[in-house]
Design a protein around this motif. Structure first.
Motif, PDB file in Angstrom:
ATOM      1  N   PHE A 178      -5.793  -0.473  -3.144  1.00 22.96           N
ATOM      2  CA  PHE A 178      -5.157  -0.066  -1.444  1.00 22.96           C
ATOM      3  C   PHE A 178      -5.984   0.253  -0.903  1.00 22.96           C
ATOM      4  CE2 PHE A 178      -1.519   0.251  -3.503  1.00 22.96           C
ATOM      5  CZ  PHE A 178      -0.969  -1.384  -3.873  1.00 22.96           C
ATOM      6  N   ALA A 224       2.156   6.293  -7.106  1.00 17.62           N
ATOM      7  CA  ALA A 224       0.895   6.413  -7.965  1.00 17.62           C
ATOM      8  C   ALA A 224       0.581   8.193  -8.274  1.00 17.62           C
ATOM      9  CB  ALA A 224      -0.502   5.894  -7.930  1.00 17.62           C
ATOM     10  N   ASP A 225       1.219   8.306  -6.958  1.00 15.34           N
ATOM     11  CA  ASP A 225       0.405  10.390  -6.078  1.00 15.34           C
ATOM     12  C   ASP A 225       2.705  11.192  -7.005  1.00 15.34           C
ATOM     13  OD1 ASP A 225      -0.386  12.774  -5.907  1.00 15.34           O
ATOM     14  OD2 ASP A 225      -1.859  12.168  -5.047  1.00 15.34           O
ATOM     15  N   LEU A 230      -8.312  -2.199   0.943  1.00 16.97           N
ATOM     16  CA  LEU A 230      -7.708  -2.580   2.051  1.00 16.97           C
ATOM     17  C   LEU A 230      -7.297  -2.906   3.237  1.00 16.97           C
ATOM     18  CD1 LEU A 230      -5.081  -4.578   0.330  1.00 16.97           C
ATOM     19  CD2 LEU A 230      -6.766  -5.639   2.070  1.00 16.97           C
ATOM     20  N   THR A 231      -7.023  -0.928   3.161  1.00 13.62           N
ATOM     21  CA  THR A 231      -6.340  -0.436   5.094  1.00 13.62           C
ATOM     22  C   THR A 231      -8.039  -0.025   5.313  1.00 13.62           C
ATOM     23  OG1 THR A 231      -4.847   0.933   3.236  1.00 13.62           O
ATOM     24  CG2 THR A 231      -6.069   2.223   5.620  1.00 13.62           C
ATOM     25  N   GLY A 276       2.923   1.603  -3.050  1.00 18.32           N
ATOM     26  CA  GLY A 276       1.773   1.767  -4.373  1.00 18.32           C
ATOM     27  C   GLY A 276       1.112   3.366  -4.438  1.00 18.32           C
ATOM     28  N   VAL A 277       0.624   3.898  -3.534  1.00 17.39           N
ATOM     29  CA  VAL A 277       0.483   5.467  -2.942  1.00 17.39           C
ATOM     30  C   VAL A 277       1.325   6.021  -3.463  1.00 17.39           C
ATOM     31  CG1 VAL A 277      -0.413   7.000  -1.497  1.00 17.39           C
ATOM     32  CG2 VAL A 277      -1.596   4.778  -1.641  1.00 17.39           C
ATOM     33  N   ALA A 334      -3.572   5.684 -13.407  1.00 15.33           N
ATOM     34  CA  ALA A 334      -2.614   5.629 -11.725  1.00 15.33           C
ATOM     35  C   ALA A 334      -3.134   5.556 -10.690  1.00 15.33           C
ATOM     36  CB  ALA A 334      -1.274   6.833 -11.998  1.00 15.33           C
ATOM     37  N   TYR A 335      -4.621   5.634  -9.860  1.00 10.48           N
ATOM     38  CA  TYR A 335      -5.244   5.350  -9.242  1.00 10.48           C
ATOM     39  C   TYR A 335      -5.578   4.586  -8.684  1.00 10.48           C
ATOM     40  CZ  TYR A 335      -3.998  10.537  -7.661  1.00 10.48           C
ATOM     41  OH  TYR A 335      -3.283  11.621  -7.534  1.00 10.48           O
ATOM     42  N   ILE A 345       0.786  -1.257   0.274  1.00  6.18           N
ATOM     43  CA  ILE A 345      -0.028   0.535   0.422  1.00  6.18           C
ATOM     44  C   ILE A 345       0.606   1.459  -0.145  1.00  6.18           C
ATOM     45  CG2 ILE A 345      -1.314   1.633   1.397  1.00  6.18           C
ATOM     46  CD1 ILE A 345      -3.159  -0.987   2.281  1.00  6.18           C
ATOM     47  N   ASP A 394      -4.545   1.289  -8.494  1.00  7.56           N
ATOM     48  CA  ASP A 394      -3.582   0.572  -6.657  1.00  7.56           C
ATOM     49  C   ASP A 394      -4.351   1.023  -5.751  1.00  7.56           C
ATOM     50  OD1 ASP A 394      -2.485  -0.857  -8.825  1.00  7.56           O
ATOM     51  OD2 ASP A 394      -0.795   0.003  -9.116  1.00  7.56           O
ATOM     52  N   VAL A 395      -4.605   2.648  -5.607  1.00  8.58           N
ATOM     53  CA  VAL A 395      -4.578   3.116  -4.402  1.00  8.58           C
ATOM     54  C   VAL A 395      -6.142   2.566  -4.650  1.00  8.58           C
ATOM     55  CG1 VAL A 395      -5.137   5.005  -3.936  1.00  8.58           C
ATOM     56  CG2 VAL A 395      -3.121   5.417  -5.361  1.00  8.58           C
TER      57      VAL A 395
END
Lengths: 634, 297
Positions: B269, A123-124, B272-273, A119-120, B262-263, A116, B265-266
């Motif tokens: 996540f 991605a940003d 999941l979080t 990835g975060v 790009a988001y 996570i 994956d976010v």
């Protein structure tokens, strides 16, 4: 700067920072058993914190808005802040739902956190400049490019290593290290002897993460850049491999492991050939070989190069000054006799080390009263109940395992809790000891409502349980198993542990003496330095009882202690129970061996289908038709 | 609205594939208590094997089955050589996990050395484009959805209706007791790894078919989605993994369509979080009590 300087300094900085991190991980994973598969995230946290705090305003990144702070903090301050920030993140992650999970789920959750985080950030672009990452991070030693600066940097990293190794070594030894290892070996059993598992785990997660942050800040400052490429989850795996290859819990092992794994890999790759017509495959080959080597190692030497060694405390000479044996002490003679007799008996054979009831009683009374020198009455005269349980309810799905059960245990008595399987006895015991939350009802110890106290706090005020299947700390020695238990150990405090033996040595020596006497009394002295995991089932049961006694309990909750034991050990346990009653300790005994219940219990509570069906002397219960229907007929 | 419906379609397709892989991953964890990180490498391997067949103009659906079988056999062999053997020797959970990580890395780089760094592109026959109300799907997407649902149903039948299924459920709860009940536990474990390998291989090829162009990172990327799905549903719970797969597939596609790819994956996540914080044992997970002794891994 010569190429050799250049190469060696880079290697040294990489290995040094990895070593700091590996030691931190060793404390978390190797010593305390936290399966932190997200460890590299804390490393990265340190790197980014350092970077964000030291770089200037946004312009030098071509308009990237990530560096709005532009603080240009002093690098030394930034490194400290990076450490603290990582430690905080470590504690916060430790505080989330993770702690309620089983170990394998925790490992998975950490792995996911690792995915996570990267990835975060990847991605940003707004967070730490995304995939390209941060660059132009100032070197803490300034921008000098000479060999001198590079070597100075190696010195700084070496200082970091010294700091890390001292911290990790001090925290991992003595009573604190013992308690941490107990948590690693069996979390529930550790809380049953009064250890605050959550606090200790958070502490190691904080320290581990802080060290990772230090390493991260130092590495980012050296490289001058930091991006998600540098902290893939495989980096954590490499560090865990270091700990595994070196030997979990061994500081020396981790150092050797770092040199072997990281040095071997970084350096070894240089000697690999390039495949014909395939430029750039050298590193791929390196990975293949590294993987093969790691798997080979796991098979050949799973315990690592330097398996954890535990102290041999039984071999120490007895400390005359701390030993309570003196001519004025009336129990001294009895104790010496007991010790002598069991030592003699061991050579005779079957009667080995049988516990003499009076000796143990005397021993216990003396210990308990010694602990309370100011005349506090440790063993109050029988009167009101030591334990009062009111209307306990606990349901599993639709089944009411415990259904409005109320009973009490008078001071200084042994109360049996019997009933057919599934009657709710173990659940009741779990509720009383704080391992199972009741849906309703109250538990009072000595008039104090403990219904909401966590299990470790109950153990600390004298409500101590054993488990149906004996739960020892298998990788600690028998003697250490006993030493985990005592309350108020100075050496369990972080500061005292860092200061070292000067802060806790005397107390520790007295405790070692006491544990040795106890283990002698129970006839297991010859196994004192053996890993507890190697004991037989009956011996583990005795060990668990001794461990409970080290807590000076007011009320012992014994969960089927006699099940499956040989007559000899059963007798030892029975004698111990009687002796404890003599000493004023109350016992609640869940048991199916009705012979033992007959011999021991002053009063017997009969449960069936979650309710208290009958109560009274065992012989009366045997005559009751209800009881016969529920228990003896089926 | 159109975008939403269209994305929904893609989301369902991608969700079905993720669900297949997630079930396979979950089966391994449930039966053997092994967190097999090398699963991602098997996905990648499946994609490359499928590519070899694709170059020879092999029928794409047939190649899904053929590769699935091949990976299934490899999976059984792999388990016998590595995780299974380690577990039998009493290696802890984390030790076994690390061994699978290294196995995954080693095998992945073998693939990379043989196949080279360039990305590969499948020749894909998507069939006709069909329109149902606002849904626009190709026949091959329909085949994927149908096949995935059929496989899930077949797996459900296997678990609930067959002797093997019963044995698998018993083994996953308590292998020692299962053995003493006369269940041939090692054969049941082989069967479980065969099934999970089959699902892994099939989803690997289908992933490559739907993404068309793929490289050596395919497995790792989707392994994360599959773990997300498995955890969402409650790891070791096949039905949970199915639901989780759909949720992750839909969420990633919707976020990808409405904000930026790009988001994607976010999105996974965030799900999941949230799950880890609110209900760490997952949607269908049973009490993940700590009483199981795995300490020190």
């Amino acid at each position: 700067m010569s190429p050799v300087d250049y190469y060696v300094t880079i290697l040294a900085v990489y290995m040094g920072t990895d070593l700091i991190a590996a030691w931190g991980l060793n404390l978390e994973f190797g010593v305390t058993g936290v399966p932190n598969l997200a460890y590299i995230v804390f490393f990265a946290c340190g790197s980014y914190t350092y970077a964000v705090l030291t770089v200037g305003p946004a312009s030098q990144f071509g308009g990237s808005e990530s560096y709005i702070i532009g603080a240009r903090l002093d690098p030394a301050v930034a490194i400290l802040v990076a450490m603290v920030a990582s430690a905080l993140v470590g504690v916060i992650i430790g505080l989330t739902g993770l702690r309620r999970l089983r170990l394998d789920y925790q490992a998975l959750a950490f792995l996911i956190i690792s995915f996570i985080a990267i990835g975060v950030v990847g991605a940003d672009g707004a967070i730490f400049n995304g995939l390209p990452g941060m660059s132009l991070i100032p070197n803490p030693l300034g921008t000098g490019k000479g060999a001198a600066t590079a070597w100075e940097y190696v010195g700084v990293v070496a200082l970091g290593c010294v700091f890390a190794v001292l911290l990790v070594r001090q925290l991992g030894r003595g009573p604190l290290g013992r308690a941490l290892r107990a948590i690693r070996d069996d979390e529930e059993a550790a809380s049953a002897v009064g250890k605050n598992v959550l606090w200790m785990r958070l502490m190691t997660q904080g320290v581990g993460a802080g060290l990772a942050g230090l390493a991260g800040a130092l590495l980012a400052g050296f490289i001058g850049g930091w991006s998600p490429n540098a902290w893939a989850y495989t980096e954590t795996m490499a560090l865990i491999t270091v700990v595994m290859i070196g030997g979990r819990g061994s500081i020396k092992g981790v150092a050797v492991g770092t040199i072997l794994v990281l040095g071997g890999f970084l350096q070894g790759v240089q000697y690999l050939p390039t495949l014909p017509g395939r430029p750039g495959t050298t590193e791929d080959l390196g990975w293949i070989l590294a993987a093969a080597a790691a798997i080979f190692f796991i098979f050949v030497r799973p315990q690592g190069l330097f398996p954890e060694r535990r102290p041999k405390l039984a071999l120490l000479p007895a400390r005359v000054d701390a030993a309570p044996v003196s001519s004025t002490d009336p129990t001294a003679e009895v104790l010496t006799q007991a010790a002598g007799r069991s030592a003699a008996a061991r050579t005779d054979g079957p009667a080995a080390g049988a516990v003499g009831a009076t000796e143990l009683a005397a021993h216990h009374v003396r210990l308990v009263t010694r602990r309370m020198p100011d005349g506090v009455d440790a063993v109050r005269a029988p009167g009101g109940p030591i334990l009062q349980v009111r209307s306990l309810v606990r349901s599993y799905g639709g089944v009411r395992a415990v259904d409005e059960a109320s009973f009490s245990v008078p001071y200084g008595s042994i109360v049996g809790l019997i009933g057919p399987n599934g009657a709710g006895k173990s659940t009741a015991l779990g509720i009383i000891s704080g391992f199972i939350k009741p849906d309703a009802g109250r538990v009072e110890l000595d008039g104090l409502d403990v219904t909401r106290l966590p299990s470790y706090r109950r153990a600390r005020i004298g409500l101590v349980r054993t488990f149906q299947l004996a739960r020892e700390f298998p990788r600690l020695t028998s003697l250490e198993n006993l030493l985990v238990a005592p309350l108020h150990q100075r050496g369990e405090h972080v500061t005292a542990s860092i200061v070292g033996k000067a802060a806790y040595g005397a107390q520790e020596a007295a405790l070692v003496d006491r544990a040795r006497q106890l283990i002698e009394l129970f006839g297991l002295a010859h196994l004192a330095d053996a890993p507890a995991g190697s004991l037989s089932g009956g011996q583990k049961r005795l060990l668990e009882l001794m461990r409970a006694l080290m807590l000076d309990p007011k009320l012992l909750l014994l969960d089927e202690p006699m099940a499956g034991l040989s007559p000899a050990i059963t007798e030892r346990l029975e004698n111990a129970c009687l002796a404890l009653r003599e000493a004023g300790v109350s016992v609640l005994l869940v048991e199916h061996e009705l012979g033992s219940v007959d011999r021991l219990c002053d009063n017997v509570i009969m449960m069936a289908q979650g309710r208290v069906l009958a109560e009274g002397a065992m012989e009366d219960l045997r005559r009751s038709v209800d009881v016969q229907d529920a228990y003896f007929v089926g | 609205m159109n975008l939403f419906v269209e994305t929904l379609g893609f989301g369902i397709v991608s969700g079905c594939v993720i669900a297949l892989g997630a079930v396979g991953f979950s089966v391994q964890f449930g039966i053997s208590n092994v967190l097999n990180v090398a699963y991602g490498t098997f996905l990648t391997l499946a994609a490359y094997l499928g590519y070899l067949l694709n170059v020879e103009h092999f029928n794409q659906w047939l190649s899904v089955v053929v590769v699935g079988m091949a990976i299934a056999v490899l999976s059984v062999v792999y388990n016998r050589l590595l995780p299974g053997r380690l577990m039998r020797r009493g290696a802890g959970f984390v030790t076994t996990l690390i061994a699978t990580v290294w196995a995954g890395i080693g095998m992945l780089y073998v693939i990379v050395v043989i196949a080279g760094p360039t990305a590969r592109t499948y020749q894909v026959d998507n069939g006709r484009t069909l329109t149902f109300a606002a849904f626009v799907l190709t026949t091959s997407q329909l085949v994927v959805i149908g096949a995935a649902l059929a496989l899930m149903f077949a797996y459900h039948l296997l678990l609930t209706q067959t002797q093997l299924g019963k044995a698998m459920r018993a083994t996953s709860v308590n292998p020692v007791v299962a053995r003493s009940c006369g269940i041939p536990v090692s054969r049941v474990i082989d069967a479980a790894w065969f099934i999970s390998g089959l699902l892994c291989g099939m989803s690997g090829v289908v992933l490559a078919l739907t993404t068309v162009t793929f490289g050596s990172t395919l497995g790792t990327t989707f392994l994360i989605y599959m773990i997300a799905a498995a955890v969402f549903g409650g790891i070791g719970q096949p039905y949970g993994a199915m639901v989780g797969g759909l949720v992750v597939g839909l969420a990633t596609q919707l976020v990808g369509a409405y904000s930026s790819p790009a988001y994607e994956d976010v999105a996974a996540f965030v799900i999941l979080t949230a799950m880890l914080l609110v209900r760490p044992r997952g949607l269908f997970g049973t009490a993940a009590t700590r009483s199981l002794r795995l300490a020190g891994g």
